[in-house]
Each structure stands twice: as C-alpha cells, then as structure tokens.
Design a protein around this motif. Sequence first.
Motif, PDB file in Angstrom:
ATOM      1  N   TYR A   7     102.779   0.566 -39.696  1.00 30.42           N
ATOM      2  CA  TYR A   7     101.593   0.832 -38.883  1.00 30.42           C
ATOM      3  C   TYR A   7     101.841   0.615 -37.394  1.00 30.42           C
ATOM      4  O   TYR A   7     101.197   1.247 -36.557  1.00 30.42           O
ATOM      5  CB  TYR A   7     100.394   0.032 -39.394  1.00 30.42           C
ATOM      6  N   LYS A   8     102.776  -0.256 -37.039  1.00 34.68           N
ATOM      7  CA  LYS A   8     103.142  -0.372 -35.621  1.00 34.68           C
ATOM      8  C   LYS A   8     103.795   0.929 -35.156  1.00 34.68           C
ATOM      9  O   LYS A   8     103.513   1.434 -34.070  1.00 34.68           O
ATOM     10  CB  LYS A   8     104.104  -1.554 -35.411  1.00 34.68           C
ATOM     11  N   ILE A  65     100.923   3.632 -34.895  1.00 33.03           N
ATOM     12  CA  ILE A  65     100.063   3.633 -33.701  1.00 33.03           C
ATOM     13  C   ILE A  65     100.876   3.995 -32.461  1.00 33.03           C
ATOM     14  O   ILE A  65     100.358   4.594 -31.521  1.00 33.03           O
ATOM     15  CB  ILE A  65      99.263   2.313 -33.520  1.00 33.03           C
ATOM     16  N   GLY A  95      94.763  -1.086 -33.104  1.00 35.44           N
ATOM     17  CA  GLY A  95      94.548  -1.220 -34.538  1.00 35.44           C
ATOM     18  C   GLY A  95      93.226  -1.912 -34.799  1.00 35.44           C
ATOM     19  O   GLY A  95      92.883  -2.881 -34.117  1.00 35.44           O
ATOM     20  N   ASN A 120      89.045  -5.880 -33.586  1.00 32.03           N
ATOM     21  CA  ASN A 120      90.422  -5.744 -33.114  1.00 32.03           C
ATOM     22  C   ASN A 120      91.150  -7.082 -33.197  1.00 32.03           C
ATOM     23  O   ASN A 120      90.730  -8.057 -32.574  1.00 32.03           O
ATOM     24  CB  ASN A 120      90.459  -5.252 -31.666  1.00 32.03           C
ATOM     25  N   ASP A 168      95.949  -6.109 -31.611  1.00 33.47           N
ATOM     26  CA  ASP A 168      96.988  -5.237 -32.155  1.00 33.47           C
ATOM     27  C   ASP A 168      96.917  -3.943 -31.353  1.00 33.47           C
ATOM     28  O   ASP A 168      96.108  -3.069 -31.640  1.00 33.47           O
ATOM     29  CB  ASP A 168      96.696  -4.992 -33.642  1.00 33.47           C
ATOM     30  N   VAL A 183      93.796  -0.030 -39.430  1.00 31.36           N
ATOM     31  CA  VAL A 183      95.059  -0.530 -39.985  1.00 31.36           C
ATOM     32  C   VAL A 183      94.721  -1.494 -41.126  1.00 31.36           C
ATOM     33  O   VAL A 183      93.626  -2.055 -41.156  1.00 31.36           O
ATOM     34  CB  VAL A 183      95.929  -1.235 -38.910  1.00 31.36           C
ATOM     35  N   THR A 211      97.847  -6.641 -42.092  1.00 25.27           N
ATOM     36  CA  THR A 211      98.585  -6.734 -40.827  1.00 25.27           C
ATOM     37  C   THR A 211      98.008  -7.821 -39.917  1.00 25.27           C
ATOM     38  O   THR A 211      98.539  -8.063 -38.840  1.00 25.27           O
ATOM     39  CB  THR A 211      98.563  -5.389 -40.062  1.00 25.27           C
TER      40      THR A 211
END
Length: 505
Positions: A299-300, A303, A373, A423, A426, A485, A489
């Motif tokens: 997911y990093k 994004i 995220g 949030n 992230d 996300v 995470t």
Amino acid sequence: MLSNEQKNQIKTQGMPLDTVEEQLKNFEQGFPFLEIQNAAKIGEGIRVLDKQKLQKAIEDYEAAAPSKVLVKFVPASGAASRMFKNLFGFLEEDNPSLEKDSFVRQFFDSIKSFAFYEDLDKELKKTGSSLDDALKAKNYTGILRVLLEDEGLGYGNLPKGLLKFHAYGDENRTPVEEHFVEGAQYGTGKDNTVRLHFTVSPEHQKKFEEKVAEVKPAMEKKFGVKFKIDFSQQQKATDTIAVDMENQPFTEEGGEILFRPAGHGALLANLNEIEADLVFIKNIDNVVPDRLKDTTTRYKKAIGGVLLQAQSSTFKALEELDEGISESSVENARKVFTETIGGKLPQSFSSMGLEEKASFLREKLNRPIRVCGMVENTGEPGGGPFWVKEADGSLSLQIGETAQLNLDDPDQQAKFNSATHFNPTDLVCGIRDYKGKAFDLMAFRDPKTGFITQKSKSGRDLKAQELPGLWNGSMAHWNSIFVEVPLITFNPVKTINDLLRDVHQ
C-alpha cells in the motif's frame, strides 16, 4: 505591548518580531473554527483501489522509483515517558498492588513476551538478581526501576525510536531498525539508495546516531542497498511565545520570555528543507514485525503510484496551459482538477471567461500534492477526512482535528460523528512543481488553523500556542487525494502494553 528588552529577546530567539506579534494577536482573538461541509466517505472523497487499480499503481511506482529521489520522513522526537505512565504511577504509590492495577498486572504476567526481556534480565543480574528471582520475590518496583531509570536500561527517558519493540529469533529490533527494513522494501530510489530522515530532539540525537552507526553496515549488506540517514531538530525559530491568563508574555523569574515548542506543525520547516521527488511520512512507532510488513509495503507503493499518476496528469495539464489557453487546454485542466485531484469547483466557475478559468485552474493545480492513507475509524484519536469550503467557493479535502472543530454546534458535531475514516499519519508527498522546482511549502499552509492550550510552569497557569498541524493546517492548501488502506497498516504504540498485541509479537 512588548518592551524593548522583550523585543531584543525575540530577536535573539531568531524569530521575526511580526511573527510574535501575530501570535500575541492569536491569543487575544483565538483561532477560527474549521467549518466542515461534510465528512469524506467512500466514493465521496475517499477512493478504494480495486485489485486492478492497486496492481497498476504498484507497477507504476516500481517502474518510476529507481529514477526518483525518495525520502522516508519519520517524526521521531516523541519521548517514551508517556508509554510508561501507568508503570511510573505504580512506582509512586505508597502500597502498590498488582491486584488493584490491571494494567501493571498484564505487564508482569506477559513480561517474557517483550523484546527487551533479555536486556532487562541481564541488567538485573548486574544487581545480583535475575528477572525470575525478582518475580518470585514479587520485587515489582525493583524490576521497574531497573527498566525505567537511567541507572538501569533508562527506558523511561529514551525516545520511542530506541526502545526494543519486536523480538526475532536472531535479533530484537527498535523502531529505527524497522524503518530501515521498511525503507529497503519500498523506499529504494535513485542510485539504489534508501534515504531516511528522522526528526529528533537535541538531547537524543547522539543516541540515534550511535544506533544508526551500529546497524547501518549490516542493513546495507542484508538488503544490497545504500542507506543515507539524515537528522533534523525542531527549529528554535518555530517555537511560539507563551502568555499568562491575561494574554501578556509569560516571563520567568529572571524576566526572560517563555517560548515553547509549537507541536508537530513546526516540522513543516524541516520538511521544507528536504530535497526529494517523493516524501513518505510515517510516525516512528507505527511499525510491525516482518511477517506483517507485506501489506504495508504494497500500500505504500500503491499510494506512491497514485501520486505519480496524479502528478503526471497535473503536470501535463499545466504544460498545455503554458503552450496556449484554448477551450481544449482549459477543459483538460478542469477534468484533471475535478476527476484526477477530486476537487469541486465553485458555482461561479461556469460564468468565468476562458482566461479567468485558465488562471483559476493554473493556481489550483500548481500546488504540492499529497496522497493520504485513510483507515476505518475504530475510535482511535486522529485527524478525520472532511470536505471544507475555500474562500473562493471551491471545496477541498482536508484532515481536521477535533481541536479545530466547533463541536458545540450540533450541525458540526453531526458531520464530525458521521466520519467513517481517519488519517493515521500515512502520507506520500510530491513537493516539486511541473518544472522540477521545489515548492516553498510555507506558502501553502493556513496560519489560522493553530491551537491554543492551557498549561502551567513553576506552578503558574499559562496559555500555549501550537502551529497548524503538519498534516492538517500546514498542508491546508495542498492538493489532497484520500485512499482507503487496510487497518493492519496502522499499529501505533501508545502504551507499553500495546507491544503485547498480536501485531507486535
């Protein structure tokens, strides 16, 4: 009114006089509330990446990353003392009892599950006792003193980043080391280099440098990359003046004005000095063991890919406007703003002339971009995603903290309560413009989104001021894209017993 002596003190602090006068005015007038129009939700401000979009974003990121300067920006000045609040409280009791304190009982029942267990045992053996002996003797306060005080492991006075969080078969890692591993997994950029930037407090920088020097060679060998590690401290010039309850400068016994650190919003000055194409921002304590890193890594990258896609469209639209203002170039810019960025135009836009539309859209598009995220709201504190009306009538996506909102207003309270996500710090940020020049990030903050809090010093009440938060007011005029996300995470460590959760074992 500031005296000449006080003005000289302010100059010595390295702060512009008009900045301090503005801060004094804020104390008198207060900050306006952030008026939210609606909570951002799935399909209405928060995007969900289906399997195909997720894979495309990851592939786009992986293709571009080797040619980009990537930086992992980690706010790491947080002290661990708050993690041990319950344990310190236990030490201060006259007759401490595990039966009466379920938190401390859980700590001792599971003490062998902590990554620092072996270090604590070794430290206790220096005193002629082992951890097992101390537990059998119910010497709980003795164990805690060795864990927390400087004569022992000194955990009570260390920053979070230097505590042992995770136990592995062959090593036990601190959050600093986990950020090395994460960086190698998604932050390897130009010149096969992982760039990590830690913001630290002055008293702890040497310890961070020692830890980095200790682990860096082995990490480079393990992952086959180069690590470039930088540190910065919150700049003294970003401190804010404190006032008494009558809004006059708070002076200490020697007559010196008291200045205080201005919260994480002060880190905008540090971020503004970073030279990079993309900057990932993530808190020091939000790390997991290797077995759970895959989702975070994917997911990093995703994004990051979403940001690169948005940048590509935005840069192209701005270049087309530079080449010539036409129905076609303006319409493309409008589409990028409303569809790629997801902004909402003011009602007045349709009645503007072509040149005016082009000027409006150019100003809207030529801004730093961030992709944030968003995780499902499970009751954790944090900034929520909201739609906010701008002065020009357009709607933009913002992250709003509870302290910014007028929750005494039933309408605002209802909108706040309807938020489904928040949030967890992230973010990935694009801080260069379409010509490759670094943005001046200070020009895109909203100075009217600070906070005023009540504190005390030497037994006297005072009022303190925090600068606009780094991911809310300090980025108020960025272009923001919110992406859902997975909750996995987000794994912060607020108390020592959080390390007993499955995600940290």
